[in-house]
Design a protein around this motif. Structure first.
Motif, short mmCIF file in Angstrom:
data_model
loop_
_atom_site.label_atom_id
_atom_site.label_comp_id
_atom_site.label_asym_id
_atom_site.label_seq_id
_atom_site.Cartn_x
_atom_site.Cartn_y
_atom_site.Cartn_z
N SER A 56 5.43 -4.60 4.60
CA SER A 56 4.08 -5.09 4.33
C SER A 56 4.06 -6.36 3.48
O SER A 56 3.01 -6.98 3.32
N ALA A 80 2.22 6.27 7.51
CA ALA A 80 3.61 6.45 7.09
C ALA A 80 3.95 7.93 6.95
O ALA A 80 5.02 8.39 7.39
N ARG A 81 3.06 8.70 6.35
CA ARG A 81 3.33 10.13 6.17
C ARG A 81 3.40 10.85 7.53
O ARG A 81 4.23 11.74 7.72
N ASP A 127 9.04 -0.23 5.34
CA ASP A 127 7.83 -0.88 4.86
C ASP A 127 8.10 -2.38 4.81
O ASP A 127 8.91 -2.86 4.03
N PRO A 163 0.80 -1.23 0.00
CA PRO A 163 0.00 0.00 0.00
C PRO A 163 0.84 1.28 0.00
O PRO A 163 0.29 2.36 -0.22
N LEU A 164 2.14 1.15 0.24
CA LEU A 164 3.01 2.33 0.25
C LEU A 164 3.78 2.50 -1.06
O LEU A 164 4.70 3.33 -1.13
N ASN A 165 3.43 1.75 -2.08
CA ASN A 165 4.21 1.76 -3.31
C ASN A 165 4.33 3.16 -3.91
O ASN A 165 5.43 3.61 -4.27
N GLU A 205 -0.75 4.54 4.25
CA GLU A 205 -0.02 5.70 3.73
C GLU A 205 -0.14 6.89 4.67
O GLU A 205 0.84 7.61 4.92
N GLU A 239 7.36 8.30 -4.89
CA GLU A 239 7.39 9.74 -4.63
C GLU A 239 8.66 10.16 -3.89
O GLU A 239 9.23 11.23 -4.14
N LEU A 247 4.05 6.00 -2.43
CA LEU A 247 4.87 6.84 -1.55
C LEU A 247 6.35 6.57 -1.76
O LEU A 247 7.16 7.51 -1.81
N HIS A 248 6.72 5.29 -1.91
CA HIS A 248 8.14 4.96 -2.15
C HIS A 248 8.63 5.66 -3.42
O HIS A 248 9.73 6.23 -3.44
N ASN A 269 -4.67 -1.60 5.36
CA ASN A 269 -4.12 -1.06 4.12
C ASN A 269 -4.63 0.34 3.82
O ASN A 269 -3.89 1.19 3.31
#
Length: 394
Positions: free
Chosen positions: A58, A217-218, A56, A13-15, A214, A20, A17-18, A210
């Motif tokens: 996950s 994480a942020r 991450d 679910p952080l793909n 994000e 970015e 963000l990674h 999920n």
């Protein structure tokens, strides 16, 4: 086997963000995962040791075992005390084959109300869940949690950063956990958190739905102590901490005794214990434990050891180890330049006659002999928080 194509890889679910954040993405355990960010592996490693790093993880498997017989059933799969684990506590476990070799290593937590929470390795999770279902699915509910992400916040300042968002979590000690609410300012997110991790540092692993991963994480990355950390530094941190990587240092060709994991097998499951044996491969493992030298010194046995190179040459996985006369005595299973101690470090298996700390062995790196010395593990003292403020080694 050829590497999976990018199109066939799963994503966490952080793909987004990674990407970015500028991560270099690589295939790992069937997922597209960040190996490092623009700062690079060395900077990420040092930042985690001195402040706090967000990982991450996950890709790992999460599941629940539910029912009044769950603990007793799960205990039949491992040489570990499951039944007596107190509510609110976590323990390390080992799924075994009928030969007593290691299917996977895992963490499990007693949530109370006849429920265990289990985390298994990402590359093994499909097989692990099928194995558990097949073996004990008739005795308890085996409930995979694919809708949940897993984040790890690691380092000496992790507690400072996280306590701003989830007051009260600082009361946790190593290998305990519970349910918490993270207040990002914009929303409140329910999470399950344990004070544990895979770096040797104080830290936390956070299970979150999920849909909220994000945002969580942020919120963590907005804390001044926290930076994103990739798989590269995760690997160097765990190796310095002397922690096994499944598929490298342990697998279905290794048993817990030769892997130097005796500490993970509690007395209650050993010979003379109240619940002696009763796990796959028990006869072989109990016999190895009964060896007066812990299965070292017996002809044909081997042991997992730490190794430090005596020259500044990194010694990688699968490097052959020899004695001074050129006879093969083992192999490196994990190796790199340890950023914290600034020396080439490795783990590997050697014939038990060479397993004593201080033993001199030779690694063959591109045809060149590199002298190495058997070293105590971990290479960097751990800093797990056990309830009082301590320096390294706590």
């Amino acid at each position: 086997m050829s590497a999976p194509s990018t199109e066939s890889l799963l994503t966490t679910p952080l793909n987004a963000l990674h990407i970015e954040l500028g991560a270099r993405m690589v295939p790992f355990a069937g997922y597209s995962m960040p190996v490092q960010y623009p700062a690079g592996l060395m900077a990420e490693h040092h930042h985690t040791r001195k402040a706090a790093g967000l990982f991450d993880v996950s890709h790992m498997g999460q599941l629940r075992l539910v029912g009044p017989d769950a603990a007793a059933a799960f205990e039949t799969l491992m040489p570990v005390d499951v039944i007596d684990l107190p509510v609110g506590k976590q323990r390390y476990g080992l799924l075994l084959t009928d030969e007593g070799t290691i299917i996977d290593d895992l963490m499990f937590f007693n949530k109370g109300n006849n429920e265990l929470f289990v985390i298994v390795n990402g590359a093994c999770k499909v097989g692990d869940i099928a194995h558990i279902q097949a073996k004990i699915g008739s005795r308890c509910q085996v409930i995979p949690l694919p809708d949940y992400a897993l984040l790890a916040l690691q380092g000496p300042e992790a507690v400072t950063a996280l306590s701003r968002l989830a007051p009260g979590m600082e009361k946790l000690v190593f290998m305990t956990g519970g349910n918490f609410t993270v207040d990002t300012g914009a929303q409140k997110i329910d999470v399950f958190m344990t004070r544990s991790g895979y770096t040797g540092e104080d830290g936390f692993e956070i299970s979150v739905h999920n849909d909220h991963a994000e945002a969580l994480a942020r919120a963590l990355l907005a804390q001044p102590e926290v930076k994103p950390i990739g798989l590269g530094a995760r690997n160097s941190l765990r190796l310095e901490a002397g922690l096994c990587l499944y598929g490298n240092d342990i697998d279905t060709t290794t048993n817990p005794v030769e892997a130097s994991l005796n500490w993970a097998m509690q007395k209650v499951r050993r010979a003379g214990g109240a619940r002696e044996g009763g796990f796959p491969g028990a006869t072989k493992i109990l016999a190895a434990l009964a060896d007066a030298t812990g299965a070292s010194g017996t002809k044909g046995t081997r042991k997992r050891v730490g190794l430090i190179a005596l020259e500044r040459i990194p010694v990688r996985d699968h490097t052959e180890l020899q004695d001074g006369a050129g006879n093969k005595i083992g192999e490196v299973t994990s190796g790199l330049l340890g950023p914290t101690i600034d020396k080439p470090v490795a783990m590997g298996y050697v014939d038990s006659a060479w397993a004593a700390v201080g033993s001199k062995v030779v690694a063959i790196v591109r045809g060149k002999p590199v002298p190495m010395e058997v070293s105590p593990l971990p290479f960097v003292p751990t800093r797990y928080y056990r309830g009082q403020t301590t320096g390294r080694g706590g």
